[in-house]
Design a protein around this motif. Structure first.
Motif, PDB file in Angstrom:
ATOM      1  N   CYS A 175       0.820  -1.292  -0.123  1.00 27.74           N
ATOM      2  CA  CYS A 175      -0.187  -0.001  -0.022  1.00 27.74           C
ATOM      3  C   CYS A 175       1.092   1.141  -0.050  1.00 27.74           C
ATOM      4  O   CYS A 175       2.067   1.170   0.367  1.00 27.74           O
ATOM      5  N   PRO A 176       0.217   2.344  -0.291  1.00 25.27           N
ATOM      6  CA  PRO A 176       1.262   3.714  -0.618  1.00 25.27           C
ATOM      7  C   PRO A 176       2.050   3.866   0.915  1.00 25.27           C
ATOM      8  O   PRO A 176       3.221   4.440   0.738  1.00 25.27           O
ATOM      9  N   ALA A 177       1.588   3.670   2.050  1.00 24.39           N
ATOM     10  CA  ALA A 177       2.260   3.964   3.196  1.00 24.39           C
ATOM     11  C   ALA A 177       3.617   3.135   3.269  1.00 24.39           C
ATOM     12  O   ALA A 177       4.568   3.604   4.214  1.00 24.39           O
ATOM     13  N   PHE A 178       3.510   2.012   2.470  1.00 25.61           N
ATOM     14  CA  PHE A 178       4.876   1.202   2.576  1.00 25.61           C
ATOM     15  C   PHE A 178       5.952   2.243   1.876  1.00 25.61           C
ATOM     16  O   PHE A 178       7.280   1.944   2.220  1.00 25.61           O
ATOM     17  N   ILE A 179       5.668   3.120   1.112  1.00 20.68           N
ATOM     18  CA  ILE A 179       6.898   3.785   0.156  1.00 20.68           C
ATOM     19  C   ILE A 179       7.621   4.778   0.889  1.00 20.68           C
ATOM     20  O   ILE A 179       8.994   4.534   0.773  1.00 20.68           O
ATOM     21  N   GLU A 180       7.169   5.443   1.912  1.00 17.98           N
ATOM     22  CA  GLU A 180       7.851   6.526   2.506  1.00 17.98           C
ATOM     23  C   GLU A 180       9.304   5.960   3.371  1.00 17.98           C
ATOM     24  O   GLU A 180      10.138   6.525   3.097  1.00 17.98           O
ATOM     25  N   GLY A 204      -0.092   0.990  -5.895  1.00 16.93           N
ATOM     26  CA  GLY A 204       0.671   2.294  -5.971  1.00 16.93           C
ATOM     27  C   GLY A 204       1.986   2.202  -5.485  1.00 16.93           C
ATOM     28  O   GLY A 204       2.779   3.162  -5.353  1.00 16.93           O
ATOM     29  N   VAL A 205       2.440   0.780  -5.345  1.00 14.46           N
ATOM     30  CA  VAL A 205       3.921   0.670  -4.762  1.00 14.46           C
ATOM     31  C   VAL A 205       4.862   0.195  -5.819  1.00 14.46           C
ATOM     32  O   VAL A 205       5.662   1.002  -6.471  1.00 14.46           O
ATOM     33  N   ASP A 206       4.881  -0.868  -6.614  1.00 15.09           N
ATOM     34  CA  ASP A 206       5.651  -1.293  -7.747  1.00 15.09           C
ATOM     35  C   ASP A 206       5.029  -0.288  -8.849  1.00 15.09           C
ATOM     36  O   ASP A 206       4.032   0.093  -9.067  1.00 15.09           O
ATOM     37  N   PHE A 207       6.003  -0.023  -9.913  1.00 17.96           N
ATOM     38  CA  PHE A 207       5.782   0.592 -10.877  1.00 17.96           C
ATOM     39  C   PHE A 207       5.102   0.079 -12.096  1.00 17.96           C
ATOM     40  O   PHE A 207       4.203   0.660 -12.940  1.00 17.96           O
ATOM     41  N   GLY A 208       5.599  -1.287 -12.488  1.00 24.98           N
ATOM     42  CA  GLY A 208       4.836  -1.882 -13.668  1.00 24.98           C
ATOM     43  C   GLY A 208       4.978  -1.266 -15.032  1.00 24.98           C
ATOM     44  O   GLY A 208       4.562  -1.152 -15.967  1.00 24.98           O
ATOM     45  N   LEU A 209       6.385  -0.751 -15.064  1.00 20.25           N
ATOM     46  CA  LEU A 209       6.796  -0.030 -16.214  1.00 20.25           C
ATOM     47  C   LEU A 209       6.993  -0.925 -17.143  1.00 20.25           C
ATOM     48  O   LEU A 209       6.959  -0.498 -18.690  1.00 20.25           O
ATOM     49  N   TRP A 210       7.523  -2.102 -16.957  1.00 23.23           N
ATOM     50  CA  TRP A 210       8.197  -2.988 -18.142  1.00 23.23           C
ATOM     51  C   TRP A 210       7.180  -4.118 -18.302  1.00 23.23           C
ATOM     52  O   TRP A 210       6.592  -4.838 -17.589  1.00 23.23           O
TER      53      TRP A 210
END
Length: 257
Positions: free
Chosen positions: A18-23, A183-189
């Motif tokens: 979850c987004p709270a993990f990011i900081e 919302g944590v990992d980007f999934g760009l590739w």
């Protein structure tokens, strides 16, 4: 299938993905950027420097990219020789100025020919491959293909060819490849499948996975990472590495207690 273990993993994965993990995590570094190449570059460096206390890792990464004026891709492509002097005092653990300058040299060489760092991994991975082993081996070989690369820098880019668990690069691939609505990992590739990812075996994950019976091997190496991931596939064959959040989170909770 152990239903109680599955329920635990599902609950904790949902809690920590979850987004709270990011900081408080090194993934916060690439999350400060919007441009794809900036995310790739900052993610790679953040993953490589992810050694020690997370607060220190984040601080040193911020320091590193301040030296690039917080425009990594533009700096990599357009810096001048005198701009590199600012890295001569940079150090984090065993990563020093020599390593930093080679990373910059490789990335400049690479991005002069390619639009995305994805191909440095994905070109060696077939759709039929069960995991990213060939991609990690190829990246290591490609990374050290420039003439007169510093031998000391080899320790910062692991490879399954040496039976390394490759925890930092596996974490980096998780960041770049996994895609969900959390919302944590980007999934760009998109050339590498989430099902091919290997779970990063950091200290917290390794300890918790052993306690839960997901690892039997006594040492921690590439075969151990494969064992862990194969056991996680029984719960989710398409996205086994999402349980990295659960194992890491359980490890953090244990340490806090």
């Amino acid at each position: 299938m152990d239903q109680s273990l599955l329920e635990l993993l599902e609950t904790k994965a949902e809690e920590f993905n979850c987004p709270a993990f990011i900081e408080d995590d090194p993934i916060s570094i690439p999350h400060t950027y919007q441009k794809k190449q900036d995310i790739e570059i900052s993610g790679l460096v953040a993953a490589v420097l992810a050694w020690g206390q997370r607060k220190t890792i984040i601080r040193k990464c911020q320091e590193f990219f301040a030296l690039m004026d917080h425009v990594p891709h533009d700096f990599i492509l357009h810096h001048q020789e005198h701009d590199l002097k600012r890295f001569l005092d940079f150090k984090h653990r065993t990563f020093n100025a020599t390593d930093a300058l080679y990373f910059i040299a490789f990335l400049q060489h690479y991005y002069q020919q390619h639009d995305s760092l994805e191909d440095a991994f994905a070109t060696a991975i077939k759709p039929s491959d069960s995991d990213v082993e060939n991609g990690l081996i190829h990246f290591h070989e490609h990374f050290f293909s420039l003439p007169d690369f510093p031998q000391r820098t080899r320790k910062h880019i692991a490879t399954p060819a040496r039976n390394s668990a490759c925890k930092r690069l596996n974490m980096y691939l998780r960041w770049m490849v996994r895609q969900d609505d959390k919302g944590v990992d980007f999934g760009l590739w998109h050339k590498i499948k989430p099902s091919q990812l290997i779970c990063p075996c950091d200290l917290h994950v390794d300890r918790v996975a052993r306690r839960l019976g997901l690892i039997r091997r006594t040492q921690t190496d590439w075969k151990t990472a494969l064992e862990l991931t194969q056991n996680l596939r029984q719960f989710d064959p398409e996205d086994p590495v999402r349980y990295d959040f659960a194992l890491f989170g359980l490890g953090i909770e244990e340490r806090m207690k």
